[in-house]
Design a protein around this motif. Structure first.
Motif, short mmCIF file in Angstrom:
data_model
loop_
_atom_site.label_atom_id
_atom_site.label_comp_id
_atom_site.label_asym_id
_atom_site.label_seq_id
_atom_site.Cartn_x
_atom_site.Cartn_y
_atom_site.Cartn_z
N PRO A 189 0.81 -1.22 0.00
CA PRO A 189 0.00 0.00 0.00
C PRO A 189 0.84 1.28 0.00
O PRO A 189 0.34 2.33 -0.37
N PHE A 190 2.08 1.17 0.42
CA PHE A 190 2.87 2.41 0.52
C PHE A 190 3.94 2.51 -0.55
O PHE A 190 4.86 3.29 -0.45
N ASP A 191 3.83 1.67 -1.59
CA ASP A 191 4.77 1.80 -2.72
C ASP A 191 4.47 3.08 -3.46
O ASP A 191 3.34 3.40 -3.73
N GLN A 192 5.53 3.83 -3.76
CA GLN A 192 5.33 5.07 -4.49
C GLN A 192 6.30 5.12 -5.65
O GLN A 192 7.21 4.32 -5.74
N GLU A 238 14.26 3.67 6.50
CA GLU A 238 13.83 3.97 7.89
C GLU A 238 12.37 4.42 7.89
O GLU A 238 11.59 4.04 8.76
N VAL A 239 12.03 5.25 6.87
CA VAL A 239 10.66 5.74 6.80
C VAL A 239 9.68 4.59 6.60
O VAL A 239 8.65 4.48 7.28
N MET A 240 10.05 3.69 5.67
CA MET A 240 9.19 2.53 5.41
C MET A 240 9.00 1.71 6.69
O MET A 240 7.90 1.24 6.98
N GLU A 241 10.11 1.57 7.43
CA GLU A 241 10.06 0.80 8.67
C GLU A 241 9.08 1.45 9.66
O GLU A 241 8.26 0.77 10.28
N ASN A 242 9.18 2.78 9.77
CA ASN A 242 8.30 3.49 10.69
C ASN A 242 6.84 3.34 10.30
O ASN A 242 5.98 3.15 11.15
N ALA A 297 5.55 0.91 8.56
CA ALA A 297 5.14 -0.47 8.83
C ALA A 297 4.85 -0.65 10.31
O ALA A 297 3.88 -1.32 10.69
N LYS A 298 5.66 0.00 11.14
CA LYS A 298 5.46 -0.15 12.58
C LYS A 298 4.15 0.51 13.00
O LYS A 298 3.36 -0.04 13.76
N LYS A 299 3.91 1.72 12.43
CA LYS A 299 2.71 2.46 12.81
C LYS A 299 1.44 1.65 12.51
O LYS A 299 0.52 1.60 13.31
N TYR A 300 1.42 1.01 11.33
CA TYR A 300 0.22 0.27 10.96
C TYR A 300 0.35 -1.21 11.28
O TYR A 300 -0.40 -2.02 10.77
N ASN A 301 1.33 -1.57 12.09
CA ASN A 301 1.46 -2.95 12.55
C ASN A 301 1.71 -3.91 11.39
O ASN A 301 1.34 -5.07 11.45
N LEU A 302 2.33 -3.41 10.31
CA LEU A 302 2.55 -4.26 9.15
C LEU A 302 3.79 -5.12 9.28
O LEU A 302 4.04 -6.01 8.47
N ASP A 303 4.62 -4.83 10.33
CA ASP A 303 5.83 -5.64 10.48
C ASP A 303 5.57 -6.90 11.30
O ASP A 303 6.40 -7.79 11.36
N ALA A 304 4.39 -6.96 11.91
CA ALA A 304 4.05 -8.15 12.69
C ALA A 304 3.79 -9.31 11.74
O ALA A 304 3.48 -9.09 10.57
N PRO A 305 3.92 -10.56 12.23
CA PRO A 305 3.58 -11.70 11.37
C PRO A 305 2.10 -11.68 10.99
O PRO A 305 1.28 -11.11 11.72
#
Lengths: 300, 359
Positions: free
Chosen positions: B88-91, B98-102, B104-112
């Motif tokens: 969803p955040f591909d541009q 780092e931004v992508m990581e943040n 992903a963390k905000k929307y809980n996308l890094d969780a399994p």
């Protein structure tokens, strides 16, 4: 009365074709559709200009001797775009119908023929697909196919993704109908007879069931084509289907709608073309239904 | 007792819907006592009906089934979105890792995935569909609640218009079977089915807004604004209902019990309302289930043409923006409406035709 008894007997198909030929509105529609197909196939030779040739010194002209239906905001000839649009719209509609027929009848036939737990699971999947909004499903499929890069040719690429989107959304209806028909045909005595002389299931399915359920399926297909034309134009109208410079009736309606207030001729031509085509398919579908299945006359 | 109540409940329901519609359509309060009274009659009749017909367990199981279906739809859509190529955040411009990581963390996308799934389903139970990816910080529930009223109003008005025109037209055509009126009505109805909404709507606008300047073309803020969109959206269902009604009335008229009813001297009106209509509405009802869901969730084209702030824009924009929580939200909402209207139609089936057993 005695006259009609002396007539040579006709087969079921001959009988149906005879009934169809007597139905005037259906025959006129059939001729119109054939005419439309010829126009679509030979668009290159019939259209006076190409669909993307721009005449910057003649933009947004009304109908004239040079441009029979006027020109659009980039000076493209409206008549040529309409003819090429017929080609795209018809191609999308017909191919979609064929693809969804293949997927839908295989799925429906398997589900109906095997019955039991197979049928239940397969029909639950169909129910699931039914409860997801069609538009969301279509756009999702289109997004997937757009990101796949299957073809180099942009025209082919646009066409495949919209074809896939429409067929994957529309095979479900066909699967349901085919399943219902197979369930009915399965109970027939000729199937029992075939089983009792030891015919294999696949042979019976292919030789007995499928020919016997072709009638309703053909009718449904005739009704599926106009609904595909509609859906393609919905998508194009929303800017999600084919994109200009490609031309389809949906693309043309979209462009015409934007300029409707000042240049109404741009919306009238595609609207009339689409309305006539959809009319023709509805009349033909009704005529076919009456011809193949006189008992169904008047029902939807 | 139950038969009397059954007889009363349906007119009461019609009256109730009509008053509600007129109130909201014309924007004033009318006859609240009548509204309360009819509402009470409907509820009481429904309760008695459920009790007498012993369909408690039926309705209970249908609710469980509906619940399971919604669960399956949620799971299917969730998995489908996760296997989609691209995120969803591909541009166009790749963001720093780092931004992508943040994000992903905000929307809980890094969780399994199973954890994300668990969180999502747990949220759905409390009607919390998460936050939009596109409209940052906006809860999906709020976005849907905001755009639902316009869509539901548009849908209900169109539905009522469709039934008000469709059923009488169908009955009329059937009563003039194969005569001129029948042919004319069926020609109109086939045009209604064949003409796409985005042809009808611009033509209506051309005539009523530009040519005669009678009605506003866009927006949704008063009676005058409702007329054109409702007309455009209601045409197609009205035409389909007219055809369905005509076909089924023709079939019913030919049956023996109608002949008997006429033979025993019942008046035409009594035959029409007591026997013909009640028996011929079954196929129309079958069509009504999906129709309600389709109309209530908004018509994409109509809402776009008339700039109505409804739900439909979310159906399109959510997918193109890859706003995953919003896609899930609209899908679940649509399924819920579809399942509910199908359940209502099934109950109405057995009301109109007691031979149909609910089990």
């Amino acid at each position: 009365m005695s006259n009609s008894l002396n007539q040579p007997s006709r087969s079921l198909w001959q009988d149906s074709i005879y009934r169809l030929k007597k139905n005037k509105s259906a025959m006129v529609s059939l001729y119109f559709i054939i005419f439309l197909c010829i126009v679509a196939i030979f668009a290159k030779f019939i259209a006076p200009y190409s669909y993307e040739t721009q005449n910057m010194d003649a933009i947004l002209q009304g109908p004239s001797g040079k441009f029979w239906l006027g020109t659009d905001s980039l000076g493209r000839d409206q008549l040529s775009r309409l003819i090429y649009g017929a080609r795209m719209s018809m191609a999308v509609a017909v191919f979609t119908a064929v693809i969804s027929l293949i997927i839908g009848s295989i799925y429906g036939a398997i589900s109906g023929w095997f019955g039991g737990i197979v049928d239940r699971i397969m029909m639950r999947i169909v129910d699931l697909l039914f409860s997801i909004p069609t538009l969301v499903l279509m756009i999702l499929v289109k997004v997937i196919f757009d990101s796949l890069d299957l073809f180099e040719n942009p025209e082919l690429k646009a066409l495949t993704s919209i074809l896939m989107a429409l067929s994957l959304a529309s095979w479900v209806t066909l699967a349901r109908v085919v399943r219902g028909q197979v369930l009915q045909a399965k109970e027939m005595l000729y199937v029992e007879a075939a089983q009792s002389i030891g015919a294999k299931p696949m042979y019976i399915l292919w030789k007995h069931i499928i020919p016997n359920i072709m009638g309703p399926v053909i009718i449904l297909l005739t009704l599926q084509v106009p609904s595909n034309i509609l859906f393609e134009s919905f998508l194009s109208f929303l800017g999600l289907g084919l994109q200009p410079p490609f031309s389809s009736w949906g693309v043309l309606s979209n462009e015409g709608w934007a300029l409707m207030k000042s240049y109404p001729h741009l919306i009238i031509a595609p609207s009339v073309a689409m309305a006539l085509t959809l009319f023709a398919f509805s009349f033909l579908g009704d005529g076919l239904r009456d011809a193949f299945d006189p008992k169904m006359r008047g029902r939807m | 007792m139950i038969d009397k109540l059954k007889g009363l409940a349906f007119p009461a329901l019609v009256l109730w819907i009509l008053i509600l519609t007129i109130n909201s359509f014309l924007g004033f309060e009318m006859a609240p006592p009548v509204l309360w009274a009819t509402g009470a009659v409907i509820l009481f009749a429904f309760a008695v009906y459920v009790f007498k017909m012993k369909i408690f367990s039926y309705i209970f199981f249908r609710f469980i089934e509906a619940f399971l279906t919604l669960f399956a739809v949620a799971t299917f859509t969730f998995l489908l979105l996760r296997v989609l190529p691209g995120g969803p955040f591909d541009q166009e411009k790749t963001l720093p890792p780092e931004v992508m990581e943040n994000i992903a963390k905000k929307y809980n996308l890094d969780a399994p995935i199973y954890e994300q799934y668990y969180d999502y389903i747990a949220g759905v139970f409390t009607l919390d569909f998460g936050e939009s990816y596109k409209y940052i910080g906006r809860p999906i529930t709020e976005m849907l609640a905001e755009s639902m009223p316009a869509s539901i109003e548009l849908g209900i008005y169109s539905l009522i218009l469709a039934f008000l025109i469709g059923i009488p037209a169908g009955v009329w055509a059937a009563s003039r079977h194969n005569k001129f009126t029948d042919r004319l009505l069926m020609f109109f109805s086939i045009s209604g089915v064949a003409l796409p909404v985005f042809v009808v709507s611009p033509v209506l606008i051309l005539i009523f807004c530009y040519k005669f300047e009678l009605l506003p073309a866009a927006m949704w803020s008063g009676t005058a604004y409702y007329i054109l969109p409702v007309l455009a959206l209601g045409t197609r269902p009205a035409a389909t209902i007219a055809r369905l009604t005509r076909a089924s009335v023709l079939e019913v008229i030919a049956s023996d019990y109608i002949r008997t009813a006429k033979a025993k001297g019942l008046s035409e009106t009594a035959v029409l309302f007591k026997h013909v209509l009640k028996n011929s509405l079954i196929p129309v009802l079958t069509y009504a289930g999906p129709l309600v869901a389709g109309l209530l969730s908004g018509s994409f084209i109509i809402e776009q043409i008339h700039a109505i702030p409804g739900l439909a824009k979310h159906f399109v924009a959510s997918v193109t923006n890859r706003d995953y929580p919003l896609i899930m939200g609209v899908t679940l909402l649509y399924s819920a409406i579809l399942i509910t209207s199908n359940l209502l139609v099934d109950i109405l089936y057995s009301y109109f035709d007691p031979r149909i057993k609910l089990s």
